[in-house]
Motif scaffolding. Structure first.
Motif, PDB file in Angstrom:
ATOM      1  N   SER A 275       0.832  -1.210   0.000  1.00 18.23           N
ATOM      2  CA  SER A 275       0.000   0.000   0.000  1.00 18.23           C
ATOM      3  C   SER A 275       0.867   1.261   0.000  1.00 18.23           C
ATOM      4  N   CYS A 276       2.015   1.224   0.689  1.00 13.71           N
ATOM      5  CA  CYS A 276       2.928   2.370   0.659  1.00 13.71           C
ATOM      6  C   CYS A 276       3.439   2.608  -0.761  1.00 13.71           C
ATOM      7  N   GLY A 277       3.814   1.518  -1.443  1.00 16.65           N
ATOM      8  CA  GLY A 277       4.287   1.657  -2.816  1.00 16.65           C
ATOM      9  C   GLY A 277       3.214   2.180  -3.743  1.00 16.65           C
ATOM     10  N   ILE A 278       1.983   1.683  -3.568  1.00 12.95           N
ATOM     11  CA  ILE A 278       0.875   2.149  -4.409  1.00 12.95           C
ATOM     12  C   ILE A 278       0.599   3.626  -4.162  1.00 12.95           C
ATOM     13  N   THR A 279       0.603   4.020  -2.896  1.00 16.91           N
ATOM     14  CA  THR A 279       0.325   5.431  -2.563  1.00 16.91           C
ATOM     15  C   THR A 279       1.345   6.361  -3.203  1.00 16.91           C
ATOM     16  N   MET A 280       2.616   5.992  -3.156  1.00 20.66           N
ATOM     17  CA  MET A 280       3.642   6.816  -3.802  1.00 20.66           C
ATOM     18  C   MET A 280       3.490   6.804  -5.326  1.00 20.66           C
ATOM     19  N   ALA A 281       3.081   5.646  -5.875  1.00 27.99           N
ATOM     20  CA  ALA A 281       2.988   5.517  -7.334  1.00 27.99           C
ATOM     21  C   ALA A 281       1.831   6.313  -7.914  1.00 27.99           C
ATOM     22  N   VAL A 282       0.701   6.417  -7.173  1.00 27.78           N
ATOM     23  CA  VAL A 282      -0.491   7.066  -7.733  1.00 27.78           C
ATOM     24  C   VAL A 282      -0.564   8.548  -7.390  1.00 27.78           C
ATOM     25  N   SER A 283       0.458   9.090  -6.724  1.00 30.22           N
ATOM     26  CA  SER A 283       0.390  10.489  -6.290  1.00 30.22           C
ATOM     27  C   SER A 283       0.217  11.463  -7.453  1.00 30.22           C
ATOM     28  N   GLY A 284       0.645  11.066  -8.637  1.00 29.11           N
ATOM     29  CA  GLY A 284       0.505  11.957  -9.785  1.00 29.11           C
ATOM     30  C   GLY A 284      -0.624  11.595 -10.718  1.00 29.11           C
ATOM     31  N   PHE A 285      -1.527  10.687 -10.285  1.00 28.15           N
ATOM     32  CA  PHE A 285      -2.578  10.195 -11.172  1.00 28.15           C
ATOM     33  C   PHE A 285      -3.975  10.624 -10.750  1.00 28.15           C
ATOM     34  N   GLY A 286      -4.098  11.750 -10.099  1.00 25.96           N
ATOM     35  CA  GLY A 286      -5.419  12.284  -9.793  1.00 25.96           C
ATOM     36  C   GLY A 286      -5.856  12.043  -8.357  1.00 25.96           C
ATOM     37  N   THR A 287      -6.873  12.807  -7.959  1.00 23.42           N
ATOM     38  CA  THR A 287      -7.348  12.794  -6.577  1.00 23.42           C
ATOM     39  C   THR A 287      -7.954  11.452  -6.193  1.00 23.42           C
ATOM     40  N   LEU A 288      -8.744  10.848  -7.074  1.00 23.52           N
ATOM     41  CA  LEU A 288      -9.412   9.595  -6.744  1.00 23.52           C
ATOM     42  C   LEU A 288      -8.401   8.503  -6.407  1.00 23.52           C
ATOM     43  N   GLY A 289      -7.342   8.414  -7.182  1.00 22.60           N
ATOM     44  CA  GLY A 289      -6.319   7.412  -6.906  1.00 22.60           C
ATOM     45  C   GLY A 289      -5.666   7.618  -5.556  1.00 22.60           C
ATOM     46  N   VAL A 290      -5.405   8.876  -5.197  1.00 20.18           N
ATOM     47  CA  VAL A 290      -4.791   9.180  -3.903  1.00 20.18           C
ATOM     48  C   VAL A 290      -5.730   8.785  -2.760  1.00 20.18           C
ATOM     49  N   MET A 291      -7.034   9.049  -2.917  1.00 21.12           N
ATOM     50  CA  MET A 291      -8.003   8.703  -1.877  1.00 21.12           C
ATOM     51  C   MET A 291      -8.113   7.194  -1.698  1.00 21.12           C
ATOM     52  N   LEU A 292      -8.202   6.473  -2.799  1.00 17.53           N
ATOM     53  CA  LEU A 292      -8.299   5.014  -2.716  1.00 17.53           C
ATOM     54  C   LEU A 292      -7.044   4.412  -2.094  1.00 17.53           C
ATOM     55  N   ALA A 293      -5.887   4.978  -2.445  1.00 18.88           N
ATOM     56  CA  ALA A 293      -4.631   4.483  -1.868  1.00 18.88           C
ATOM     57  C   ALA A 293      -4.599   4.728  -0.359  1.00 18.88           C
ATOM     58  N   ALA A 294      -5.121   5.881   0.089  1.00 21.15           N
ATOM     59  CA  ALA A 294      -5.167   6.163   1.527  1.00 21.15           C
ATOM     60  C   ALA A 294      -6.081   5.185   2.247  1.00 21.15           C
ATOM     61  N   GLY A 295      -7.215   4.837   1.613  1.00 24.79           N
ATOM     62  CA  GLY A 295      -8.108   3.844   2.205  1.00 24.79           C
ATOM     63  C   GLY A 295      -7.451   2.488   2.317  1.00 24.79           C
ATOM     64  N   PHE A 296      -6.712   2.088   1.300  1.00 21.77           N
ATOM     65  CA  PHE A 296      -5.995   0.810   1.325  1.00 21.77           C
ATOM     66  C   PHE A 296      -4.901   0.831   2.384  1.00 21.77           C
ATOM     67  N   PHE A 297      -4.242   1.973   2.527  1.00 22.39           N
ATOM     68  CA  PHE A 297      -3.209   2.117   3.560  1.00 22.39           C
ATOM     69  C   PHE A 297      -3.824   1.952   4.947  1.00 22.39           C
TER      70      PHE A 297
END
Length: 406
Positions: A275-297
């Motif tokens: 989840s840490c890797g995903i959160t760093m990877a999606v930081s530049g791919f829009g707000t929705l991706g960042v929110m979903l990554a935070a939920g997974f984290f």
């Protein structure tokens, strides 16, 4: 229904307290960014909160013994309100850190009073319903506390006054209740070595849990701003973490009761690294991706404290459970004091991704340590029940003790 109504004052106090003190962390971080505080100074505010939290956990049971439940609660809410209102008098980050010690003391002290009161009044027949309602009130208010930041202007007189009003309002339900105050319990002895003796892996787990949640909740707004989120989006970013953690409790509880809890911890940490890797990877791919990554984290990191606590209790006797809970909270507080400042320093030096790199390294260490511990002794034949363990006070063990054994 009559039973639940009798606890309504306590639950309402929990909700108002969480709305106030749960909101000050992200508000301070966003306000610090507005006032051009350095990232290290913002991390210091988070660490100061947990210094106060530790002081409150240790001091509140002794205060209750001196003045009683209601007066102890009033003292702690007064400290919290003063800490919040003091923010409006200065823009000095060092003074804000001192004020955050007061708000941290308020949180731990108030929860100590509420949980001691609940434990004295709850019966075996009502325990399940009361604890379920308490969990909903606490997690629900925590979720709303993150969302309230979306409508509070940072570094504003109005914002801090509103949180101070909510803090003072949490005193009213307990002050106006007609229920008699329970007998003041003895303060649990603080024996940190007890937790390490029972389960070194559990101690490592609660420290890594603190590293994850304290860093994210106190320094997460800095990460959010660095990746381009607005203030309202940062509020939903933090709320996604809490929501993910809340949703994980039931499935993780089932897994922790069915399988070896050491493997559950190891796979949770592996998922947290992912989840840490995903959160760093999606930081530049829009707000929705960042929110979903935070939920997974939140889903992968939030339950680690409860699983670690359950694993430690598997090796404890009935007489040790209350002191074991206090010992685990001690180790959690130590991790929570250190991690916001460390993670903020890393962000300042290496950029926003350093926050999740720091957390990932901690979970990798937990995986290695967990695999090593599995060679040292077998899983006990009889295990305690998994229960959601709030990180609130040294006295929570009294509430959870019977639930683990039934």
């Amino acid at each position: 229904m009559r039973t639940m109504i009798s606890f309504a004052a306590l639950f309402l106090s929990v909700i108002l307290l969480q709305l106030s003190t749960g909101g000050v962390g992200p508000l301070d971080a966003i306000s610090g960014l507005t006032l051009d505080f350095s990232t290290e100074q913002i991390g210091l505010l988070g660490s100061a909160h947990f210094i106060g939290f530790f002081v409150g956990c240790w001091w509140a049971p002794r205060l209750m013994g001196s003045v009683g439940h209601s007066r102890a609660f009033a003292v702690c809410t007064a400290l919290g309100a003063m800490g919040l209102l003091g923010h409006t008098l200065t823009e000095n980050p060092n003074i804000w850190a001192v004020l955050r010690i007061a708000s941290g003391t308020c949180v731990a002290g108030c929860y100590t009073v509420i949980e001691a009161w609940l434990n004295a009044k709850v019966t075996n027949e009502s325990r399940g319903r009361v604890m379920g309602s308490y969990r909903i009130a606490d997690l629900g208010a925590s979720l709303c506390a993150q969302l309230i930041i979306a409508v509070l202007p940072p570094a504003s007189y109005v914002s801090y006054n509103l949180l101070a009003i909510l803090c003072c309002a949490s005193l009213l339900p307990l002050a106006l209740t007609r229920a008699s105050q329970p007998k003041t319990p003895d303060a649990p002895r603080l024996r940190p070595r007890l937790a390490w003796t029972n389960s070194p892996l559990a101690v490592a787990g609660v420290i890594v849990s603190a590293l994850s949640s304290a860093s994210f909740r106190m320094v997460g707004p800095v990460y959010g701003q660095e990746v381009g989120l607005g203030v309202d989006q940062i509020a939903f970013f933090l709320a996604s973490f809490v929501l993910g953690g809340a949703l994980a409790q039931y499935p993780l509880g089932w897994l922790a009761d069915k399988y070896d809890r050491r493997w559950v911890l190891i796979w949770l940490s592996a998922a947290a690294v992912l989840s840490c890797g995903i959160t760093m990877a999606v930081s530049g791919f829009g707000t929705l991706g960042v929110m979903l990554a935070a939920g997974f984290f939140g889903l992968t990191t939030f339950p680690i404290f409860s699983v670690s606590s359950a694993h430690a209790n598997d090796f404890a006797t009935t007489e040790q459970r209350v002191e074991l809970s206090a010992a685990l909270m001690f180790w959690y507080a130590l991790g929570a004091i250190a991690s916001p400042y460390i993670s903020s320093t890393l962000i300042q030096q290496y950029g926003p991704g350093a926050l999740f790199a720091f957390v990932a390294v901690g979970h990798m260490g937990l995986i290695v340590f967990g695999l090593a511990r599995m060679r040292s002794r077998p899983t006990p034949d009889e295990r305690t029940n998994y229960v959601y363990a709030p990180r609130t006070s040294f006295t929570i063990g009294r509430l959870l003790k019977r639930s683990r054994e039934e």
